[in-house]
Motif scaffolding. Structure first.
Motif, PDB file in Angstrom:
ATOM      1  N   GLU A  35       0.849  -1.193   0.000  1.00 61.08           N
ATOM      2  CA  GLU A  35       0.000   0.000   0.000  1.00 61.08           C
ATOM      3  C   GLU A  35       0.883   1.242   0.000  1.00 61.08           C
ATOM      4  O   GLU A  35       1.846   1.331   0.758  1.00 61.08           O
ATOM      5  N   VAL A  36       0.565   2.186  -0.873  1.00 62.79           N
ATOM      6  CA  VAL A  36       1.310   3.438  -0.961  1.00 62.79           C
ATOM      7  C   VAL A  36       0.323   4.609  -0.941  1.00 62.79           C
ATOM      8  O   VAL A  36      -0.862   4.435  -1.192  1.00 62.79           O
ATOM      9  N   GLU A  37       0.834   5.785  -0.617  1.00 61.20           N
ATOM     10  CA  GLU A  37       0.042   7.004  -0.704  1.00 61.20           C
ATOM     11  C   GLU A  37       0.577   7.814  -1.876  1.00 61.20           C
ATOM     12  O   GLU A  37       1.779   7.967  -2.029  1.00 61.20           O
ATOM     13  N   VAL A  38      -0.317   8.317  -2.697  1.00 63.16           N
ATOM     14  CA  VAL A  38       0.078   9.131  -3.842  1.00 63.16           C
ATOM     15  C   VAL A  38      -0.319  10.573  -3.565  1.00 63.16           C
ATOM     16  O   VAL A  38      -1.481  10.859  -3.271  1.00 63.16           O
ATOM     17  N   TRP A  39       0.649  11.462  -3.616  1.00 64.44           N
ATOM     18  CA  TRP A  39       0.453  12.885  -3.378  1.00 64.44           C
ATOM     19  C   TRP A  39       0.789  13.640  -4.649  1.00 64.44           C
ATOM     20  O   TRP A  39       1.584  13.192  -5.461  1.00 64.44           O
ATOM     21  N   GLU A  40       0.194  14.788  -4.810  1.00 68.10           N
ATOM     22  CA  GLU A  40       0.481  15.633  -5.973  1.00 68.10           C
ATOM     23  C   GLU A  40       1.153  16.924  -5.499  1.00 68.10           C
ATOM     24  O   GLU A  40       0.639  17.614  -4.613  1.00 68.10           O
ATOM     25  N   LEU A  41       2.317  17.214  -6.078  1.00 62.73           N
ATOM     26  CA  LEU A  41       3.068  18.432  -5.772  1.00 62.73           C
ATOM     27  C   LEU A  41       3.382  19.149  -7.069  1.00 62.73           C
ATOM     28  O   LEU A  41       3.629  18.512  -8.097  1.00 62.73           O
ATOM     29  N   GLY A  42       3.446  20.468  -7.002  1.00 63.88           N
ATOM     30  CA  GLY A  42       3.905  21.242  -8.146  1.00 63.88           C
ATOM     31  C   GLY A  42       5.391  20.999  -8.372  1.00 63.88           C
ATOM     32  O   GLY A  42       6.095  20.510  -7.481  1.00 63.88           O
ATOM     33  N   LEU A  43       5.886  21.321  -9.536  1.00 64.35           N
ATOM     34  CA  LEU A  43       7.273  21.063  -9.909  1.00 64.35           C
ATOM     35  C   LEU A  43       8.258  21.713  -8.934  1.00 64.35           C
ATOM     36  O   LEU A  43       9.208  21.078  -8.472  1.00 64.35           O
ATOM     37  N   GLU A  44       8.032  22.950  -8.574  1.00 57.86           N
ATOM     38  CA  GLU A  44       8.942  23.641  -7.661  1.00 57.86           C
ATOM     39  C   GLU A  44       8.926  22.999  -6.275  1.00 57.86           C
ATOM     40  O   GLU A  44       9.970  22.778  -5.653  1.00 57.86           O
ATOM     41  N   ALA A  45       7.740  22.677  -5.766  1.00 58.94           N
ATOM     42  CA  ALA A  45       7.624  22.036  -4.458  1.00 58.94           C
ATOM     43  C   ALA A  45       8.270  20.651  -4.480  1.00 58.94           C
ATOM     44  O   ALA A  45       8.933  20.256  -3.514  1.00 58.94           O
ATOM     45  N   PHE A  46       8.095  19.920  -5.573  1.00 63.50           N
ATOM     46  CA  PHE A  46       8.694  18.586  -5.683  1.00 63.50           C
ATOM     47  C   PHE A  46      10.216  18.687  -5.653  1.00 63.50           C
ATOM     48  O   PHE A  46      10.880  17.919  -4.966  1.00 63.50           O
ATOM     49  N   GLY A  47      10.765  19.654  -6.371  1.00 69.35           N
ATOM     50  CA  GLY A  47      12.218  19.844  -6.385  1.00 69.35           C
ATOM     51  C   GLY A  47      12.755  20.155  -4.999  1.00 69.35           C
ATOM     52  O   GLY A  47      13.786  19.608  -4.578  1.00 69.35           O
TER      53      GLY A  47
END
Length: 100
Positions: A35-47
């Protein structure tokens, strides 16, 4: 809502990590679904997030049961040599609840 990774991973509680950290390693046919959790981040936040990921954790591709591939936490193989394998628990939250 949690998602499931394809049944091709082994899962570990890393030794000496504070706070406790999980390690996900691709294991092919010897693996299981985790089981995993999938989160969505903007490109800058991900970096910015990736810059803070400590070794032996890394960001890599994780294959999900729905056929998609997402970027997520994986672990270098060297880190699991002395780790506790927790694959049978199927996910981090389940393992934490059983060890609390």
């Amino acid at each position: 809502m949690p998602d499931g990774a394809l049944p091709c991973y082994r899962f570990y509680a890393l030794t000496g990590a504070t706070p406790p950290k999980p390690g996900l390693v691709h294991a092919g046919a010897r693996g299981a679904a985790i089981e995993v959790e999938v989160w969505e981040l903007g490109l800058e936040a991900f970096g910015a997030f990736v810059a803070e990921v400590p070794p032996p954790l890394a960001i890599g591709s994780v294959e999900l049961e729905d056929g998609s591939v997402v970027k997520g936490f994986i672990c270098e193989g060297r880190a699991v040599e002395d780790a506790t394998e927790i694959t049978r628990y199927g996910g981090w939250r389940t393992w934490l609840s059983r060890t609390a």
